[in-house]
Design a protein around this motif. Structure first.
Motif, PDB file in Angstrom:
ATOM      1  N   ALA A 110       3.594  -5.419  -0.087  1.00  0.00           N
ATOM      2  CA  ALA A 110       3.715  -4.122  -0.762  1.00  0.00           C
ATOM      3  C   ALA A 110       3.711  -4.301  -2.278  1.00  0.00           C
ATOM      4  O   ALA A 110       3.100  -3.510  -3.010  1.00  0.00           O
ATOM      5  CB  ALA A 110       4.987  -3.403  -0.308  1.00  0.00           C
ATOM      6  N   GLY A 111       4.377  -5.345  -2.744  1.00  0.00           N
ATOM      7  CA  GLY A 111       4.395  -5.633  -4.182  1.00  0.00           C
ATOM      8  C   GLY A 111       3.011  -5.940  -4.713  1.00  0.00           C
ATOM      9  O   GLY A 111       2.620  -5.461  -5.792  1.00  0.00           O
ATOM     10  N   ASN A 112       2.243  -6.740  -3.957  1.00  0.00           N
ATOM     11  CA  ASN A 112       0.868  -7.057  -4.365  1.00  0.00           C
ATOM     12  C   ASN A 112       0.001  -5.805  -4.397  1.00  0.00           C
ATOM     13  O   ASN A 112      -0.849  -5.629  -5.280  1.00  0.00           O
ATOM     14  CB  ASN A 112       0.241  -8.055  -3.377  1.00  0.00           C
ATOM     15  CG  ASN A 112       0.882  -9.429  -3.475  1.00  0.00           C
ATOM     16  OD1 ASN A 112       1.501  -9.761  -4.482  1.00  0.00           O
ATOM     17  ND2 ASN A 112       0.730 -10.223  -2.423  1.00  0.00           N
ATOM     18  N   PHE A 113       0.224  -4.941  -3.423  1.00  0.00           N
ATOM     19  CA  PHE A 113      -0.535  -3.682  -3.323  1.00  0.00           C
ATOM     20  C   PHE A 113      -0.254  -2.786  -4.536  1.00  0.00           C
ATOM     21  O   PHE A 113      -1.174  -2.281  -5.189  1.00  0.00           O
ATOM     22  CB  PHE A 113      -0.157  -2.991  -2.007  1.00  0.00           C
ATOM     23  CG  PHE A 113      -0.549  -1.557  -1.909  1.00  0.00           C
ATOM     24  CD1 PHE A 113      -1.880  -1.176  -1.964  1.00  0.00           C
ATOM     25  CD2 PHE A 113       0.418  -0.569  -1.760  1.00  0.00           C
ATOM     26  CE1 PHE A 113      -2.237   0.163  -1.872  1.00  0.00           C
ATOM     27  CE2 PHE A 113       0.072   0.768  -1.667  1.00  0.00           C
ATOM     28  CZ  PHE A 113      -1.266   1.133  -1.732  1.00  0.00           C
ATOM     29  N   VAL A 114       1.020  -2.625  -4.858  1.00  0.00           N
ATOM     30  CA  VAL A 114       1.388  -1.774  -5.993  1.00  0.00           C
ATOM     31  C   VAL A 114       0.818  -2.351  -7.295  1.00  0.00           C
ATOM     32  O   VAL A 114       0.269  -1.614  -8.134  1.00  0.00           O
ATOM     33  CB  VAL A 114       2.923  -1.602  -6.080  1.00  0.00           C
ATOM     34  CG1 VAL A 114       3.332  -0.920  -7.375  1.00  0.00           C
ATOM     35  CG2 VAL A 114       3.430  -0.799  -4.882  1.00  0.00           C
ATOM     36  N   ALA A 115       0.922  -3.671  -7.447  1.00  0.00           N
ATOM     37  CA  ALA A 115       0.409  -4.307  -8.664  1.00  0.00           C
ATOM     38  C   ALA A 115      -1.111  -4.120  -8.781  1.00  0.00           C
ATOM     39  O   ALA A 115      -1.630  -3.834  -9.872  1.00  0.00           O
ATOM     40  CB  ALA A 115       0.757  -5.804  -8.663  1.00  0.00           C
ATOM     41  N   ALA A 116      -1.804  -4.268  -7.668  1.00  0.00           N
ATOM     42  CA  ALA A 116      -3.271  -4.108  -7.688  1.00  0.00           C
ATOM     43  C   ALA A 116      -3.660  -2.659  -7.961  1.00  0.00           C
ATOM     44  O   ALA A 116      -4.653  -2.387  -8.654  1.00  0.00           O
ATOM     45  CB  ALA A 116      -3.865  -4.580  -6.361  1.00  0.00           C
ATOM     46  N   ALA A 117      -2.873  -1.722  -7.434  1.00  0.00           N
ATOM     47  CA  ALA A 117      -3.149  -0.294  -7.685  1.00  0.00           C
ATOM     48  C   ALA A 117      -2.893   0.050  -9.150  1.00  0.00           C
ATOM     49  O   ALA A 117      -3.681   0.769  -9.785  1.00  0.00           O
ATOM     50  CB  ALA A 117      -2.281   0.574  -6.772  1.00  0.00           C
ATOM     51  N   ASP A 118      -1.808  -0.480  -9.691  1.00  0.00           N
ATOM     52  CA  ASP A 118      -1.518  -0.257 -11.116  1.00  0.00           C
ATOM     53  C   ASP A 118      -2.630  -0.838 -11.984  1.00  0.00           C
ATOM     54  O   ASP A 118      -3.045  -0.222 -12.974  1.00  0.00           O
ATOM     55  CB  ASP A 118      -0.178  -0.914 -11.493  1.00  0.00           C
ATOM     56  CG  ASP A 118       1.020  -0.127 -10.983  1.00  0.00           C
ATOM     57  OD1 ASP A 118       0.856   1.055 -10.613  1.00  0.00           O
ATOM     58  OD2 ASP A 118       2.126  -0.697 -10.958  1.00  0.00           O
ATOM     59  N   ASN A 119      -3.094  -2.026 -11.614  1.00  0.00           N
ATOM     60  CA  ASN A 119      -4.161  -2.665 -12.393  1.00  0.00           C
ATOM     61  C   ASN A 119      -5.454  -1.853 -12.339  1.00  0.00           C
ATOM     62  O   ASN A 119      -6.113  -1.646 -13.367  1.00  0.00           O
ATOM     63  CB  ASN A 119      -4.404  -4.087 -11.863  1.00  0.00           C
ATOM     64  CG  ASN A 119      -5.483  -4.806 -12.649  1.00  0.00           C
ATOM     65  OD1 ASN A 119      -5.414  -4.884 -13.872  1.00  0.00           O
ATOM     66  ND2 ASN A 119      -6.497  -5.309 -11.958  1.00  0.00           N
ATOM     67  N   LEU A 120      -5.798  -1.364 -11.165  1.00  0.00           N
ATOM     68  CA  LEU A 120      -7.019  -0.554 -11.040  1.00  0.00           C
ATOM     69  C   LEU A 120      -6.909   0.709 -11.895  1.00  0.00           C
ATOM     70  O   LEU A 120      -7.858   1.104 -12.579  1.00  0.00           O
ATOM     71  CB  LEU A 120      -7.265  -0.171  -9.571  1.00  0.00           C
ATOM     72  CG  LEU A 120      -8.463   0.754  -9.333  1.00  0.00           C
ATOM     73  CD1 LEU A 120      -9.774   0.117  -9.811  1.00  0.00           C
ATOM     74  CD2 LEU A 120      -8.575   1.142  -7.856  1.00  0.00           C
ATOM     75  N   SER A 121      -5.737   1.321 -11.867  1.00  0.00           N
ATOM     76  CA  SER A 121      -5.532   2.538 -12.649  1.00  0.00           C
ATOM     77  C   SER A 121      -5.698   2.257 -14.145  1.00  0.00           C
ATOM     78  O   SER A 121      -6.347   3.021 -14.873  1.00  0.00           O
ATOM     79  CB  SER A 121      -4.130   3.093 -12.357  1.00  0.00           C
ATOM     80  OG  SER A 121      -3.865   4.211 -13.146  1.00  0.00           O
ATOM     81  N   LYS A 122      -5.149   1.152 -14.579  1.00  0.00           N
ATOM     82  CA  LYS A 122      -5.240   0.760 -15.996  1.00  0.00           C
ATOM     83  C   LYS A 122      -6.690   0.483 -16.391  1.00  0.00           C
ATOM     84  O   LYS A 122      -7.182   0.975 -17.418  1.00  0.00           O
ATOM     85  CB  LYS A 122      -4.380  -0.500 -16.196  1.00  0.00           C
ATOM     86  CG  LYS A 122      -4.289  -0.997 -17.622  1.00  0.00           C
ATOM     87  CD  LYS A 122      -3.466  -2.285 -17.671  1.00  0.00           C
ATOM     88  CE  LYS A 122      -3.759  -3.056 -18.949  1.00  0.00           C
ATOM     89  NZ  LYS A 122      -3.205  -4.427 -18.891  1.00  0.00           N
ATOM     90  N   VAL A 123      -7.366  -0.295 -15.566  1.00  0.00           N
ATOM     91  CA  VAL A 123      -8.750  -0.680 -15.848  1.00  0.00           C
ATOM     92  C   VAL A 123      -9.673   0.543 -15.785  1.00  0.00           C
ATOM     93  O   VAL A 123     -10.582   0.697 -16.603  1.00  0.00           O
ATOM     94  CB  VAL A 123      -9.189  -1.766 -14.842  1.00  0.00           C
ATOM     95  CG1 VAL A 123     -10.686  -1.917 -14.818  1.00  0.00           C
ATOM     96  CG2 VAL A 123      -8.520  -3.092 -15.169  1.00  0.00           C
ATOM     97  N   ALA A 124      -9.429   1.431 -14.820  1.00  0.00           N
ATOM     98  CA  ALA A 124     -10.269   2.623 -14.665  1.00  0.00           C
ATOM     99  C   ALA A 124     -10.164   3.528 -15.886  1.00  0.00           C
ATOM    100  O   ALA A 124     -11.142   4.176 -16.288  1.00  0.00           O
ATOM    101  CB  ALA A 124      -9.885   3.390 -13.403  1.00  0.00           C
ATOM    102  N   ALA A 125      -8.982   3.579 -16.490  1.00  0.00           N
ATOM    103  CA  ALA A 125      -8.809   4.382 -17.701  1.00  0.00           C
ATOM    104  C   ALA A 125      -9.676   3.842 -18.834  1.00  0.00           C
ATOM    105  O   ALA A 125     -10.128   4.599 -19.697  1.00  0.00           O
ATOM    106  CB  ALA A 125      -7.343   4.392 -18.118  1.00  0.00           C
ATOM    107  N   GLY A 126      -9.931   2.527 -18.824  1.00  0.00           N
ATOM    108  CA  GLY A 126     -10.787   1.906 -19.835  1.00  0.00           C
ATOM    109  C   GLY A 126     -12.265   2.203 -19.629  1.00  0.00           C
ATOM    110  O   GLY A 126     -13.028   2.241 -20.585  1.00  0.00           O
ATOM    111  N   GLY A 127     -12.665   2.395 -18.383  1.00  0.00           N
ATOM    112  CA  GLY A 127     -14.029   2.832 -18.098  1.00  0.00           C
ATOM    113  C   GLY A 127     -15.067   1.732 -17.933  1.00  0.00           C
ATOM    114  O   GLY A 127     -16.260   2.023 -17.781  1.00  0.00           O
TER     115      GLY A 127
END
Lengths: 154, 154
Positions: A110-127
């Motif tokens: 679950a921790g890995n999942f949350v971290a990967a989701a947070d990372n995707l959200s951050k990266v997606a904001a960059g475009g």
């Protein structure tokens, strides 16, 4: 308190979930709400996939990634309370009972999942489409890690 | 293109939704995904309510508000495509057909809903319980505005 219940409570505590919401919900409601969360994340995963394979709309991808991350961070561990390890009447679940007796492993996944989701959200904001593609793949791996171990096959 | 379809497409465009995801989904899938989104928001509304009525956990409220806002901003208008104005086989919907012919009004209601969800998320991050209570009440009013007009009674 039997061993399964004890480890479940421990696991829920490890996932950082308050008891408020858990106390109010019946097992079948918990199952339905967690399925709603996964289903809605799945829709957003599908949108990101479509964008990566076709015309890339950075705004749509960012919104989808943000939804996934917010759902991942919403404390879904509270929806795995006692009695949710099997079907409840007409409310079916594909969770394996093993999830409830391996909470340390589940907590890591679950921790890995949350971290990967947070990372995707951050990266997606960059475009940056390549970065999004990599982050999306990594998130998919964390989904699969749990499905492989703790979800029944179709 | 008939009038309902035309107004639907117009309404979806007004809600800022790209066509990518819409094209891939069957009407019954769109209905199920939108219900998942509302269901998951409902769980998070319930958590905020419990916190306001009992022990207040600012972190849990902020996470719940963030999930609601992210779902509200995820482009759910794409899930009201042609063929989703009525039950599809076993997939039931409580949407009134009027929603699809009043897209200007629906767009306003949806805009108010998103604004109220964004406001709650912002206020919840601040942690002031009175401000959260007010923002939560306002968000509930925007939910009710749509339910009153465009959702069938139980």
């Amino acid at each position: 308190m039997n061993r399964i219940l004890a480890s479940t409570v421990l696991g829920i505590a490890a996932l950082g979930v308050a008891s408020t919401a858990l106390a109010d919900l019946k097992p079948e409601e918990q199952i339905q709400y967690r399925q709603a969360g996964y289903s809605f994340m799945s829709w957003n995963m599908g949108k990101i996939k479509s964008n990566l394979e076709g015309d890339y709309n950075a705004e749509q991808v960012a919104a989808a990634a943000n939804a996934i991350a917010a759902i991942a961070n919403s404390g879904m561990g509270a929806l795995y309370g006692p009695g949710t390890d099997k079907d409840v009447g007409n409310v079916k679940t594909r969770v394996k009972p093993e999830l409830f007796t391996n909470m340390e492993d589940v907590g890591k996944i679950a921790g890995n999942f949350v971290a990967a989701a947070d990372n995707l959200s951050k990266v997606a904001a960059g475009g940056d489409q390549v970065e999004v593609s990599n982050a999306f793949g990594k998130l998919g791996e964390t989904c699969k890690a749990c499905h492989d171990e703790y979800r029944m096959k179709d």
